[in-house]
Design a protein around this motif. Structure first.
Motif, short mmCIF file in Angstrom:
data_model
loop_
_atom_site.label_atom_id
_atom_site.label_comp_id
_atom_site.label_asym_id
_atom_site.label_seq_id
_atom_site.Cartn_x
_atom_site.Cartn_y
_atom_site.Cartn_z
N LEU A 126 0.83 -1.21 0.00
CA LEU A 126 0.00 0.00 0.00
C LEU A 126 0.86 1.26 0.00
O LEU A 126 0.53 2.25 -0.69
N LYS A 127 1.96 1.26 0.73
CA LYS A 127 2.83 2.44 0.77
C LYS A 127 3.42 2.75 -0.60
O LYS A 127 3.83 3.89 -0.85
N ASN A 128 3.48 1.76 -1.46
CA ASN A 128 4.04 1.93 -2.80
C ASN A 128 2.95 1.83 -3.88
O ASN A 128 3.24 1.51 -5.03
N HIS A 129 1.72 2.14 -3.50
CA HIS A 129 0.59 1.90 -4.40
C HIS A 129 0.59 2.84 -5.61
O HIS A 129 -0.13 2.60 -6.58
N ASP A 130 1.40 3.88 -5.59
CA ASP A 130 1.52 4.72 -6.78
C ASP A 130 2.18 3.96 -7.93
O ASP A 130 1.94 4.25 -9.10
N ARG A 131 3.00 2.94 -7.59
CA ARG A 131 3.64 2.13 -8.63
C ARG A 131 3.21 0.67 -8.59
O ARG A 131 3.17 0.01 -9.63
N VAL A 132 2.93 0.14 -7.42
CA VAL A 132 2.41 -1.23 -7.32
C VAL A 132 0.90 -1.15 -7.42
O VAL A 132 0.20 -0.89 -6.45
N ARG A 133 0.39 -1.35 -8.63
CA ARG A 133 -1.03 -1.15 -8.88
C ARG A 133 -1.84 -2.43 -8.82
O ARG A 133 -3.07 -2.40 -8.87
N SER A 134 -1.16 -3.56 -8.74
CA SER A 134 -1.85 -4.85 -8.66
C SER A 134 -0.96 -5.79 -7.86
O SER A 134 0.28 -5.69 -7.91
N ALA A 135 -1.58 -6.70 -7.11
CA ALA A 135 -0.81 -7.67 -6.32
C ALA A 135 -1.66 -8.91 -6.10
O ALA A 135 -2.90 -8.84 -6.07
N SER A 136 -0.99 -10.05 -5.96
CA SER A 136 -1.69 -11.32 -5.77
C SER A 136 -1.03 -12.12 -4.67
O SER A 136 0.13 -12.54 -4.82
#
Length: 501
Positions: free
Chosen positions: A338-348
């Motif tokens: 979440l802290k990097n959600h500007d670049r990590v837009r999807s996760a599994s």
């Protein structure tokens, strides 16, 4: 009692929340699909053979996007085997996990399962043993409405409406020598670029994920991303990241700081991607799909004989039983995403059922929540609106693996439309309760609606078939809000969520 101070400011935004950050992963591996999602003889099974007790747990977990059907499995998978009349589907050897695949669950059935859970499909194509033609055929079968050979085949197979899959993975872990058909970054980058370009000729609005490194310890890490994107930058939207963590040698302090490595992973991939973009003078930013992440006791599984040459159907493989400490790490990894959600837009979260999973099942019997279920489900439920970047002043400690780490890590979310906010925290201290004060005045918070913590006097306590409710969430009665300042005590080795109104 040690103290941590956190300040929250609505203007310090990371990004609006994309619900795909709360995705999960289903691979045809072990008992994830067969005896997990799918067990026709189970008392709760529906007409497709899917366990409805598992469906309810997946809905409670809050998993949004499901990556499928692999994983290592996909690099030897022939998608045509898994559609059409079930009685005519061939049994194949899966070289990745040395087991037999019956193909009784395929794209059409899995899509019906997704409708039960309200999840979206992220589909992986085989670029290990196959290539452009097969990817285009699968795209046509899955997404074309009607009037072509493969779309009409889907309709004849009982699925009149297209699946409408928007997000596609271009292979899996192609940097890994364990992968069927693995290749160099140069070779993969060329293949990924050509496949992506062809798929976007069929549908320009697809979102495509190129394979990044399968771990930060890979010798090609960083260079792999750079070389792949030098070929594929203009054609793909995401590059993947995979990371697994485990406690080694009794070093709990290092294990609790696993998210320090995840942060390093993200920073390195962003730097590599932006380097390529800068060279191309491109305004486009490549996002990260962190589409495999979890705690996984890989060392122990590799030392066992559970993956062998017996060619069994749905053997018990990679069935980690998770502890409180494992759940705290999972909660902390979510904080980092979440802290990097500007670049990590999807996760599994890898994976969903039985195989290194938050949900476990017994054939013919019960299903239950692992400890790792709780931080994921609560974060998915409470995180709304935008992610906020907190300012945290806390103590530090030294780890053997990750260097200096903060004792407390945190992230927050705020929904301007509803006024709801949430704060997620971990205390990595092995022995000390941490008193945390949080300045929430800028959020306009006047009420603590929920205060939940996951901890236990035994940090290795687990939920099992014999005792499925040994570990659970506890109300944190120390949370108090007065004059815009929230105070809460975090037990040692704990994860906490606070919901504010």
């Amino acid at each position: 009692m040690p103290e941590t101070h956190i300040a929250l400011d609505r203007s310090d935004r990371v990004a609006p929340i994309d619900r795909r950050i709360f995705g999960a992963f289903v691979e045809h591996l072990g008992r994830c699909v067969y005896d997990g999602l799918y067990e026709p003889g189970h008392p709760t099974a529906n007409e497709d053979g899917f366990r409805l007790d598992v469906v309810e747990l997946v809905k409670e977990l809050g998993a949004t996007t499901i990556r499928y059907p692999g994983g290592n499995f996909v690099s030897g998978f022939r998608w045509e085997d898994s559609v059409g009349p079930r009685e005519q589907r061939p049994v194949r050897r899966d070289l990745a996990w040395h087991s037999l695949e019956t193909n009784q669950v395929g794209l059409d059935e899995f899509s019906r399962w997704l409708k039960l859970t309200g999840s979206e499909l992220m589909l992986a194509v085989n670029l290990g043993t196959r290539g452009i033609d097969e990817a285009l055929d699968l795209l046509e079968y899955a997404n074309h409405p009607s009037g072509t050979a493969l779309s009409d085949q889907r309709i004849a197979n009982g699925t009149p409406d297209p699946h409408g899959i928007r997000m596609w993975c271009l292979g899996n872990e192609m940097d890994g020598p364990w992968q069927t058909g693995y290749m160099t970054a140069d070779d993969y980058g060329k293949l990924a670029a050509r496949t992506a370009a062809a798929m976007k000729m069929a549908d320009k609005d697809l979102e495509l994920v190129a394979c990044g490194s399968s771990g930060s310890g890979m010798p090609t890490f960083g260079d792999w991303e750079r070389i792949v994107l030098e070929h594929a930058y203009d054609h793909v939207d995401f590059i993947s990241a995979h990371a697994y963590y485990q406690e080694r040698g009794g070093d709990l302090g290092s294990f609790l700081a696993s998210s320090v490595d995840m942060q390093y992973f993200i920073d390195t991939v962003v730097a590599a991607a932006d380097h390529v973009g800068s060279k191309r003078k491109s305004a486009k930013k490549i996002a990260i799909s962190f589409d495999e992440w979890n705690v996984w006791y890989l060392d122990e599984h590799q030392a066992s004989d559970e993956v062998n040459d017996e060619w069994r159907i749905a053997p018990r493989q990679l069935e980690d039983v998770y502890s409180v400490a494992d759940a705290v790490v999972v909660g902390n990894l979510l904080i980092t995403l979440l802290k990097n959600h500007d670049r990590v837009r999807s996760a599994s979260l890898a994976q969903l059922v039985n195989v290194i999973a938050p949900i476990m099942t017994e054939p013919g019997g019960a299903s239950w929540r692992q400890t790792t279920f709780f931080p994921f489900s609560v974060t998915s439920r409470l995180a709304r609106g935008e992610v906020l970047r907190p300012t945290v002043r806390t103590g530090v400690y030294e780890t053997a693996t990750h260097g200096t780490a903060d004792l407390v890590d945190a992230v927050a979310t705020h929904d301007a439309a509803t006024g709801q906010s949430a704060v997620f925290l971990v205390n990595r201290s092995l022995t000390e309760t941490e008193t945390v004060t949080i300045d929430v005045r800028d959020l306009g918070a006047t009420e603590v609606r929920e205060a939940l913590s996951l901890f236990d006097e035994d940090v290795y306590a687990k939920n099992t078939l014999a005792d499925p409710e040994r570990v659970g969430l506890r109300a944190n009665t120390t949370a108090a809000l007065a004059d815009g300042v929230l105070t809460v005590e975090l037990p040692p080795v704990s994860w906490t969520a606070l919901s504010l109104a």
